[in-house]
Every structure is written in C-alpha cells, then in structure tokens.
Design an enzyme around this catalytic site. Sequence first.
Site, PDB file in Angstrom:
ATOM      1  N   ASN A  79      20.928  14.121  26.486  1.00 34.08           N
ATOM      2  CA  ASN A  79      21.369  13.223  27.563  1.00 34.08           C
ATOM      3  C   ASN A  79      21.088  13.853  28.925  1.00 34.08           C
ATOM      4  OD1 ASN A  79      22.482  11.419  25.658  1.00 34.08           O
ATOM      5  ND2 ASN A  79      24.237  12.799  25.450  1.00 34.08           N
ATOM      6  N   HIS A 169      32.640   3.744  23.204  1.00 31.36           N
ATOM      7  CA  HIS A 169      32.614   5.118  22.678  1.00 31.36           C
ATOM      8  C   HIS A 169      33.941   5.496  22.003  1.00 31.36           C
ATOM      9  CE1 HIS A 169      32.576   9.610  23.069  1.00 31.36           C
ATOM     10  NE2 HIS A 169      31.315   9.421  22.722  1.00 31.36           N
ATOM     11  N   GLU A 212      31.728   0.332  28.663  1.00 26.42           N
ATOM     12  CA  GLU A 212      30.750   1.273  29.203  1.00 26.42           C
ATOM     13  C   GLU A 212      29.806   0.470  30.097  1.00 26.42           C
ATOM     14  OE1 GLU A 212      28.835   3.750  26.174  1.00 26.42           O
ATOM     15  OE2 GLU A 212      30.608   3.552  24.924  1.00 26.42           O
ATOM     16  N   SER A 216      25.685   4.134  25.210  1.00 26.19           N
ATOM     17  CA  SER A 216      24.972   5.364  24.851  1.00 26.19           C
ATOM     18  C   SER A 216      24.091   5.218  23.627  1.00 26.19           C
ATOM     19  CB  SER A 216      25.980   6.479  24.606  1.00 26.19           C
ATOM     20  OG  SER A 216      26.872   6.119  23.574  1.00 26.19           O
ATOM     21  N   ASP A 241      33.330   3.019  32.001  1.00 28.05           N
ATOM     22  CA  ASP A 241      32.853   4.356  31.682  1.00 28.05           C
ATOM     23  C   ASP A 241      31.371   4.416  32.047  1.00 28.05           C
ATOM     24  OD1 ASP A 241      31.740   6.581  30.431  1.00 28.05           O
ATOM     25  OD2 ASP A 241      33.072   6.472  28.699  1.00 28.05           O
ATOM     26  N   HIS A 244      26.731   7.457  30.941  1.00 28.52           N
ATOM     27  CA  HIS A 244      25.270   7.566  30.810  1.00 28.52           C
ATOM     28  C   HIS A 244      24.525   6.930  31.987  1.00 28.52           C
ATOM     29  CE1 HIS A 244      25.206   9.244  26.714  1.00 28.52           C
ATOM     30  NE2 HIS A 244      26.393   8.649  26.645  1.00 28.52           N
ATOM     31  N   LYS A 273      25.944  14.742  30.915  1.00 25.60           N
ATOM     32  CA  LYS A 273      24.710  13.951  30.744  1.00 25.60           C
ATOM     33  C   LYS A 273      23.771  14.286  31.923  1.00 25.60           C
ATOM     34  CE  LYS A 273      27.644  11.787  27.894  1.00 25.60           C
ATOM     35  NZ  LYS A 273      28.028  12.454  26.680  1.00 25.60           N
TER      36      LYS A 273
HETATM   37  N1  PLP Z   1      32.012   8.337  27.203  1.00 23.91           N
HETATM   38  C1  PLP Z   1      30.797   7.999  26.726  1.00 23.91           C
HETATM   39  C2  PLP Z   1      30.298   6.615  26.964  1.00 23.91           C
HETATM   40  C3  PLP Z   1      30.028   8.942  26.016  1.00 23.91           C
HETATM   41  O1  PLP Z   1      28.830   8.597  25.537  1.00 23.91           O
HETATM   42  C4  PLP Z   1      30.551  10.232  25.834  1.00 23.91           C
HETATM   43  C5  PLP Z   1      29.793  11.280  25.131  1.00 23.91           C
HETATM   44  O2  PLP Z   1      28.875  11.117  24.427  1.00 23.91           O
HETATM   45  C6  PLP Z   1      31.821  10.524  26.319  1.00 23.91           C
HETATM   46  C7  PLP Z   1      32.524   9.563  27.006  1.00 23.91           C
HETATM   47  C8  PLP Z   1      32.429  11.862  26.102  1.00 23.91           C
HETATM   48  O3  PLP Z   1      31.949  12.752  27.047  1.00 23.91           O
HETATM   49  P1  PLP Z   1      32.026  14.320  26.779  1.00 23.91           P
HETATM   50  O4  PLP Z   1      30.820  14.664  25.965  1.00 23.91           O
HETATM   51  O5  PLP Z   1      32.019  14.917  28.141  1.00 23.91           O
HETATM   52  O6  PLP Z   1      33.305  14.595  26.041  1.00 23.91           O
END
Ligand code: PLP
Length: 422
Positions: A79, A169, A212, A216, A241, A244, A273
């Site tokens: 990422n 997620h 999101e 992702s 969120d 990405h 990311k």
């Molecule tokens: N939110 C989303 C949309 C994600 O894709 C991810 C991780 O892949 C996270 C949160 C979690 O982030 P972190 O890897 O910093 O725990």
Amino acid sequence: MPVWGARQAPAGGSAKLSSSRVCNRGSLRTVAVLDFLEAQIEALRASGSYRNPDDGNDRLRVMENARALGAEFIDASSNNYLNRSDYFPDVSRETQLSVPPGQLARLGAGASRLIHGTRPEHSELEAALSKWVGLERALLFSSGYAANVGVISALVRPDDLIISDELNHASIIDGCRLARAQIHITAHCDSSAIEAALLANAATHRCWVVTESYFSMDGDSPDLHAIRHLCNNYGAVMIVDEAHALGVFGPQGSGLCSASHVNADVLIGTFGKALGAQGAFVASSRVATNWLWNRARSFVYSTAMSPLLATSIEANVRAIRADDEARTRLGRMAFWFRSKLDANQIPVTAHSHGPIIPILYPNPTRAIKAAASLGQLGILTQAIRPPTVPENSSRIRLTLHAGLNQSQLERLVDSVIQTCTQ
Ligand code: PLP
C-alpha cells in the site's frame, strides 16, 4: 504472601497446575494445553484459508526469482502508493523545531498521551493533519485498527444505529460490534440502501453512516456526495475511513472527501499506506476529539506514538502535499494499466479506479497459482481469499506505486496478461 514473578498455584492445589503440561522442545518451551488449536487449524487448512507463518518471506523469495532471471523485482502488492516507505524522510527541519540543539529526537513517548506522554511532536503532527484534511482537530492513534475500534465504540451509543457498507474493513466492523449498537449492513456502495435504512430509523435512533472512501480490496468508491446529502437530510453522522485515499487523491493528496467537496463529520486516516510509515489519526470537531481524548479506549490506554515517528510522518505529510507530480504520474499509470487489461479482457472489479487493481479469480486455488506464477517472474502480488473477501470473489490484488518506471510498468502488465490468459 505472593511473590512477584513466582508462579502461583491455582485454587484447588498444585495438582491442577501440573495438569497444564509444559514440555520442552530443545531449549524452547511448548505449551501442550494449547494443542487443541491444532484441530481448528486443520479445519482452516481443509477450507483452503490457512495462512502458514512458517512459509517464510515471500518478498525475499520473489526477489531471488527476479535476480535469477536477471530482471528487476517489482512490488505490486504493498500500500506504499507514493513509494515513501523506502526512505527515511528529511527530518532536519523538524529536529530543529522540536528537539533542543545537540539532542536526538526521542524514540519513545514513555507513557500514554494522558499520562505525560504528549510531546510537541504529537501536537505539531496533529495540527498539520487537521489543516491537511480541513477539520478542526486531529488525534493520533497507534494504528488504523486502533483508530476505527476506538473512535466508533467511543462515539456511538448502544441505542444508536450504525449503517455500515458490507465491504467495510474489519477494524470498522469490530468498532461497530464494540459499540453494542444496532448495526444495519448495506449492499456495497449502495446509496439507496443507506437512504432506506435512514428513512426507517432516523426518527427513532441517532444514525451513523460509516464507509471507506476508497475500498482497499475492491479499488472502488461510494458516492460521497449522495451520502453527505442523505446524512444532512436525516440528521445522521458521516464517518469516512480514508485509509487508502489519503495522499493518493484530492488536492494536495487530502483525500476523496476533499476531492468530492464533501465534509465528513469524522475522518480516519492511516500512516501505513501512502504516508509510508505506521499509525493513524482521526479528524473531527474540537468537541468530538475532546470526547475521544477522554473515552476512546485504544487512545487512552495505549502508549503515545513514538515522537521520532511523529516527526518523520510530519515530514512525509509536507512532502506528499507538495508532490502533485507523483500523484498525477500514479493516476496516469493506473489509467494506462487498466486500459491494457481491458483490451485483453482481463476482469477487474467493477467500478474500480486508481492504483488498487483487483483481478478476479473466483476460485481461491487459481488465485494462489496466479500469484505464484507472477512470483516466478519476480513480481510480488497477493492472492486475496475469504474471509478477507466474500466467498467466490478471490482475487489478485495488484497495487501500483509512483516509484515504478515505464519499463517496469510494461513488464508488469505483460506478465499479468501472460499469467491471466494462460
Ligand atoms: N482501515 C482500512 C480501510 C484499511 O484498509 C486498514 C488496513 O488495511 C485499516 C483501517 C487498518 O490500518 P492499520 O494497518 O494502520 O491498522
């Protein structure tokens, strides 16, 4: 009188303690009482969803394959969209700002934020982040997982309703569960399903819509405009969120909300990311962040971010904001790459855009084989299988990053076409 460090016999006498069989394998201790997990692991194996921690380092293996072929290693799985994680940022300016002359930046904060762990590096990074995404205040978390779990569970009350996209997620899902509120799952990126849920519930419940901005595993986006409009109409709170999207989309990389001229009420961003580091933040109003300071358990009861890391991330925020060239290059690459796949009738997820390019292989075994074939060619990709994605939707998740040059990109697309059309 108990002695610290001494093992206490459980109530009922020392016979019970010895029933927890402790065996020695060489000089290392194994714990036989946990061997019941072997049957559960076997079930994972049987379903094709077991990930073996002893498989070793795929990255190294693929790098060796590339070397043996005399080809360049290409990472199409991380990422690290802006290629920032490979470099230590120039922190000299921050070092002057935050650290007295002659001293090194501090590695550890020494405590949680509420217990004297707050350092100028944290406050400076939070100010830079809130300015970047255009919200009043920001608060740092140790990871995106911790941010989603802590923020959602602290803001939402048990008698509220959360409206959550079915492909959100795992950290969002876990935050919703911890909130102990009612959860209404909507079809992926379906604004009319959100509207129906609001229509049925907004009069009786405080509603929260959580999504999101750039999914992702699918590389697609909801209609943020429509969601904002619905939240305004029904008095709901919009949580987005941007894990990405941050750095990759929007003016100065400020994300997809900003690109769509939409103000999220609560915005989550992560540093693992495009920011090339580790950690996360939430941005919102002063009132909301004050509440989270008091009640987000993954914030309150966790050691504050390393000040050295905070300083490095702030340097990356500044560099990323200024680097429109990398963002434009990445956007062009993704467009070109997708047009090549399209011309060869290779199926990617519907409506996907940008640097996440998921190539569908409904059969997980075929997805694993395709990733292995690409690995033989010196290209690192990831086969994504259930439960990370729904049944029958396994995929190779390809990601592009701004560090790829044209010849690497051409080799990547040729290898993918060759592998996928076999
Ligand atoms: N939110 C989303 C949309 C994600 O894709 C991810 C991780 O892949 C996270 C949160 C979690 O982030 P972190 O890897 O910093 O725990």
